[in-house]
Each structure stands twice: as structure tokens, then as C-alpha cells.
Design a protein around this motif. Sequence first.
Motif, PDB file in Angstrom:
ATOM      1  N   ASP A   1      -2.502  11.359  48.049  1.00 25.16           N
ATOM      2  CA  ASP A   1      -3.079  10.366  48.305  1.00 25.16           C
ATOM      3  C   ASP A   1      -3.154   9.994  47.348  1.00 25.16           C
ATOM      4  O   ASP A   1      -2.934   9.800  46.012  1.00 25.16           O
ATOM      5  N   PRO A   2      -4.003   8.242  48.228  1.00 25.02           N
ATOM      6  CA  PRO A   2      -4.210   7.894  46.327  1.00 25.02           C
ATOM      7  C   PRO A   2      -4.849   7.716  44.667  1.00 25.02           C
ATOM      8  O   PRO A   2      -5.635   7.910  44.281  1.00 25.02           O
ATOM      9  N   ASN A   3      -6.172   9.296  45.730  1.00 24.42           N
ATOM     10  CA  ASN A   3      -6.473   9.193  44.524  1.00 24.42           C
ATOM     11  C   ASN A   3      -5.768  10.977  43.677  1.00 24.42           C
ATOM     12  O   ASN A   3      -5.912  11.843  43.046  1.00 24.42           O
ATOM     13  N   LYS A   4      -4.083  10.770  44.008  1.00 26.78           N
ATOM     14  CA  LYS A   4      -3.296  11.776  43.652  1.00 26.78           C
ATOM     15  C   LYS A   4      -3.941  13.492  44.448  1.00 26.78           C
ATOM     16  O   LYS A   4      -3.082  14.516  43.558  1.00 26.78           O
ATOM     17  N   LYS A   5      -4.417  12.869  44.936  1.00 25.74           N
ATOM     18  CA  LYS A   5      -4.400  15.051  45.514  1.00 25.74           C
ATOM     19  C   LYS A   5      -3.337  15.066  46.712  1.00 25.74           C
ATOM     20  O   LYS A   5      -3.047  14.616  47.915  1.00 25.74           O
ATOM     21  N   VAL A   6      -2.476  16.087  47.021  1.00 24.19           N
ATOM     22  CA  VAL A   6      -2.201  16.939  47.600  1.00 24.19           C
ATOM     23  C   VAL A   6      -2.592  17.043  49.633  1.00 24.19           C
ATOM     24  O   VAL A   6      -3.524  17.742  48.982  1.00 24.19           O
ATOM     25  N   ARG A   7      -1.971  16.159  50.184  1.00 23.70           N
ATOM     26  CA  ARG A   7      -3.030  15.923  51.104  1.00 23.70           C
ATOM     27  C   ARG A   7      -1.914  16.875  52.965  1.00 23.70           C
ATOM     28  O   ARG A   7      -2.256  17.899  53.402  1.00 23.70           O
ATOM     29  N   MET A   8      -0.375  16.025  52.383  1.00 24.50           N
ATOM     30  CA  MET A   8       0.082  17.454  52.809  1.00 24.50           C
ATOM     31  C   MET A   8       1.174  18.228  52.585  1.00 24.50           C
ATOM     32  O   MET A   8       1.915  17.147  51.626  1.00 24.50           O
ATOM     33  N   ILE A   9       1.788  19.326  52.756  1.00 20.51           N
ATOM     34  CA  ILE A   9       3.453  19.833  52.759  1.00 20.51           C
ATOM     35  C   ILE A   9       3.859  20.173  53.797  1.00 20.51           C
ATOM     36  O   ILE A   9       3.112  21.088  54.606  1.00 20.51           O
ATOM     37  N   LEU A  10       5.321  20.295  53.698  1.00 19.99           N
ATOM     38  CA  LEU A  10       6.486  20.474  55.027  1.00 19.99           C
ATOM     39  C   LEU A  10       7.572  20.848  53.830  1.00 19.99           C
ATOM     40  O   LEU A  10       7.759  20.410  52.920  1.00 19.99           O
ATOM     41  N   THR A  11       8.206  22.034  54.989  1.00 14.49           N
ATOM     42  CA  THR A  11       8.807  22.361  53.376  1.00 14.49           C
ATOM     43  C   THR A  11      10.265  23.128  55.403  1.00 14.49           C
ATOM     44  O   THR A  11       9.626  23.218  56.293  1.00 14.49           O
ATOM     45  N   TYR A  12      10.690  22.459  55.345  1.00 19.32           N
ATOM     46  CA  TYR A  12      12.559  22.469  55.725  1.00 19.32           C
ATOM     47  C   TYR A  12      13.545  23.175  55.783  1.00 19.32           C
ATOM     48  O   TYR A  12      14.222  23.277  54.684  1.00 19.32           O
ATOM     49  N   PRO A  13      14.596  23.866  56.449  1.00 17.65           N
ATOM     50  CA  PRO A  13      15.457  24.543  55.878  1.00 17.65           C
ATOM     51  C   PRO A  13      16.734  23.240  56.161  1.00 17.65           C
ATOM     52  O   PRO A  13      16.530  22.447  56.089  1.00 17.65           O
ATOM     53  N   ALA A  14      17.675  24.117  55.431  1.00 12.68           N
ATOM     54  CA  ALA A  14      18.845  23.078  55.350  1.00 12.68           C
ATOM     55  C   ALA A  14      19.603  21.998  55.836  1.00 12.68           C
ATOM     56  O   ALA A  14      19.887  21.732  55.872  1.00 12.68           O
ATOM     57  N   ALA A  15      19.705  23.232  57.160  1.00 11.52           N
ATOM     58  CA  ALA A  15      19.942  22.345  58.349  1.00 11.52           C
ATOM     59  C   ALA A  15      19.063  22.428  58.663  1.00 11.52           C
ATOM     60  O   ALA A  15      20.334  21.059  60.002  1.00 11.52           O
TER      61      ALA A  15
ATOM     62  N   HIS B   1      15.792  16.502  48.486  1.00 10.74           N
ATOM     63  CA  HIS B   1      17.354  17.549  49.310  1.00 10.74           C
ATOM     64  C   HIS B   1      17.771  18.362  48.931  1.00 10.74           C
ATOM     65  O   HIS B   1      17.927  18.137  47.666  1.00 10.74           O
ATOM     66  N   PRO B   2      18.423  19.320  49.721  1.00 11.00           N
ATOM     67  CA  PRO B   2      19.822  19.828  48.757  1.00 11.00           C
ATOM     68  C   PRO B   2      20.420  18.951  47.846  1.00 11.00           C
ATOM     69  O   PRO B   2      20.701  19.730  46.660  1.00 11.00           O
ATOM     70  N   ALA B   3      21.576  18.003  48.632  1.00  6.91           N
ATOM     71  CA  ALA B   3      22.081  17.955  47.170  1.00  6.91           C
ATOM     72  C   ALA B   3      22.796  16.086  47.808  1.00  6.91           C
ATOM     73  O   ALA B   3      22.762  15.914  49.450  1.00  6.91           O
ATOM     74  N   ASP B   4      23.747  15.404  46.998  1.00 12.85           N
ATOM     75  CA  ASP B   4      23.532  13.942  46.812  1.00 12.85           C
ATOM     76  C   ASP B   4      25.127  14.931  47.944  1.00 12.85           C
ATOM     77  O   ASP B   4      26.104  15.419  47.896  1.00 12.85           O
ATOM     78  N   PHE B   5      25.682  13.227  48.699  1.00 10.84           N
ATOM     79  CA  PHE B   5      26.716  13.346  49.263  1.00 10.84           C
ATOM     80  C   PHE B   5      26.815  14.857  50.484  1.00 10.84           C
ATOM     81  O   PHE B   5      28.080  15.311  50.432  1.00 10.84           O
ATOM     82  N   THR B   6      26.426  14.765  51.307  1.00  7.20           N
ATOM     83  CA  THR B   6      25.801  15.919  51.824  1.00  7.20           C
ATOM     84  C   THR B   6      25.512  15.618  52.777  1.00  7.20           C
ATOM     85  O   THR B   6      24.719  13.904  53.393  1.00  7.20           O
ATOM     86  N   PRO B   7      25.959  15.336  54.664  1.00  7.95           N
ATOM     87  CA  PRO B   7      25.425  14.407  55.665  1.00  7.95           C
ATOM     88  C   PRO B   7      24.751  14.158  55.749  1.00  7.95           C
ATOM     89  O   PRO B   7      24.228  13.427  56.612  1.00  7.95           O
ATOM     90  N   VAL B   8      23.640  15.602  56.248  1.00 11.04           N
ATOM     91  CA  VAL B   8      22.095  15.696  56.739  1.00 11.04           C
ATOM     92  C   VAL B   8      21.770  14.576  55.881  1.00 11.04           C
ATOM     93  O   VAL B   8      20.603  13.588  56.397  1.00 11.04           O
TER      94      VAL B   8
ATOM     95  N   ASP C   1      15.440  26.202  46.447  1.00 14.61           N
ATOM     96  CA  ASP C   1      15.606  27.061  47.773  1.00 14.61           C
ATOM     97  C   ASP C   1      16.874  28.533  47.375  1.00 14.61           C
ATOM     98  O   ASP C   1      17.838  28.409  47.145  1.00 14.61           O
ATOM     99  N   PRO C   2      15.962  29.670  48.103  1.00 13.51           N
ATOM    100  CA  PRO C   2      17.213  30.672  47.534  1.00 13.51           C
ATOM    101  C   PRO C   2      18.209  30.334  48.180  1.00 13.51           C
ATOM    102  O   PRO C   2      18.852  32.147  47.587  1.00 13.51           O
ATOM    103  N   ASP C   3      18.422  30.784  49.151  1.00 15.11           N
ATOM    104  CA  ASP C   3      19.330  30.674  50.324  1.00 15.11           C
ATOM    105  C   ASP C   3      20.595  29.188  49.711  1.00 15.11           C
ATOM    106  O   ASP C   3      21.741  29.458  50.859  1.00 15.11           O
ATOM    107  N   GLU C   4      20.219  28.130  49.376  1.00 13.69           N
ATOM    108  CA  GLU C   4      21.218  27.129  49.151  1.00 13.69           C
ATOM    109  C   GLU C   4      21.135  27.062  47.534  1.00 13.69           C
ATOM    110  O   GLU C   4      20.588  26.940  46.679  1.00 13.69           O
ATOM    111  N   VAL C   5      22.442  26.989  47.627  1.00 17.01           N
ATOM    112  CA  VAL C   5      23.224  27.250  46.426  1.00 17.01           C
ATOM    113  C   VAL C   5      24.389  26.596  45.801  1.00 17.01           C
ATOM    114  O   VAL C   5      25.037  26.065  46.613  1.00 17.01           O
ATOM    115  N   ASP C   6      24.317  25.726  44.987  1.00 21.35           N
ATOM    116  CA  ASP C   6      25.748  25.694  44.021  1.00 21.35           C
ATOM    117  C   ASP C   6      26.316  26.117  43.797  1.00 21.35           C
ATOM    118  O   ASP C   6      26.852  27.225  44.078  1.00 21.35           O
ATOM    119  N   LYS C   7      28.272  25.303  43.442  1.00 19.53           N
ATOM    120  CA  LYS C   7      28.788  26.025  43.220  1.00 19.53           C
ATOM    121  C   LYS C   7      29.370  27.039  42.053  1.00 19.53           C
ATOM    122  O   LYS C   7      30.060  28.290  41.977  1.00 19.53           O
TER     123      LYS C   7
END
Length: 223
Positions: free
Chosen positions: A143-157, A48-55, A123-129
Motif C-alpha cells: 500500500d502507499p504506506n509501504k505496508k505489505v497487504r497481501m501475499i500470494l504464492t503459486y506453483p510453477a505450473a 516468475h520462475p524464469a525468462d523465456f518460459t511459456p507460462v 522455490d526448492p522444487d524449481e531449479v536451473d541447469k
Amino acid sequence: MSEAKAELEKQQTVRIGDIAPNFSAKTTKGDISLHEYLGDSWGVLFSHPADFTPVCTTELGRVAQLKSEWAKRNVKPIGYSVNSLESHGNWIKDINETQNCVVDYPLIDGSDKSVALRYGMLDPDEVDKAGMPLTVRSVFVIDPNKKVRMILTYPAATGRNFDEILRVIDSLQMTSYKKLATPADWKKGDSAVILPNVSNEEAEKLFPGYTTVKPYLRTTTKY
């Protein structure tokens, strides 16, 4: 080159089918090594982008509320951002209060950004202070064999739909062991499709009474 751009260029790439890069880290539940922690379980590593944020507050609360659903599927969720362990610990109090939950899964201390860099989470578009990149809303299902089976990426908003992540895990856990795939909008209990490389004779043995819509489109609810 700016410091932020230089940091972004340090990122590595993880793809579906890769072995999930192992790491050791401090978390809100103690020190863990990813592969050892997962053991024979499935894992959902999500950032997630940052602690103490609403989403993010609603997202981490939702993961906690779904504790029994993760358990049914033998899944261990693990949260990550570039915040410190102290920040995570203080924020959890707010999550529990506002989302009526108990966050009892680990949140990784990401203050050194090593996991973010290894998994390509920045994220190149979401930055800290200070103008430095924050983490995107990434999801890695492992999965239990430590293989990556799915990747999803969502925008910050946009907050994630964790019911969809559970749906994908249901599909992965079924199709990993049976000669089936799942169609659009599939949910557990719906008709699945028989793989094209399964002959009709084998299909009848495995899925008796299956339905043929087209020679290449055969469906069954018997799984």
C-alpha cells in the motif's frame, strides 16, 4: 550441505503487515529504489520462475494488457526473476510479439538474487541447469504506506489469475478506509459486510438502509 540448500536457508520472511523491505535495483526502466518508485501509489511486486518460459510469457503479457486497470487503481506493477537485465530485455520482445502487448513496467535485474532472498521468493522444487533454486510465482501487494497487504504464492505450473489480484486490490482499497469487509467471491459493486464492531446506530449513519441477515451479518451496497 549443498549449495542450493544453503541458498534456500538464507531466505528471509515477509509477512502481511510488515513494511515492504526497501531495495535499490537495476530494471528495464532504469535504476529504482522501491519505496521511492512507489511514492504514493500502491505496488504489485510479482516474481516468475524464469525468462523465456511459456507460462511466464503469458503472465507478463497479461500484466501489460491490464495497464489501464492498474492505472485506475493507482497501482504500479513490478516484475522480478533471477535473470539478468539483458535477458529481460531480449525476452520482452517475445512477450510483446506473442501476447500483443507492450511491456512498459519495470522488470528487476535479479541475477544477484538479493531481492529473492529478502522476500523469500526462492522455490526448492524449481531449479536451473546448475541445480540452483529459481523464483516461485509470488505476489506482494504493497500500500502507499509501504505496508505489505497481501501475499500470494503459486506453483510453477499454474499461471496466476490477475483479475483476482485486481479484485483483492479493490477490496483492500475500499476496506482500508471504510468500516466494511468483503465476503466470498465479492466483486466491486456487490454487497459488502459491515464490521462486527460497528454498532447498529453507527451502521445506520454510515450505511443507511443496510440489511440485517443475522445480528453478526449485516450487508450494504452503499459504499
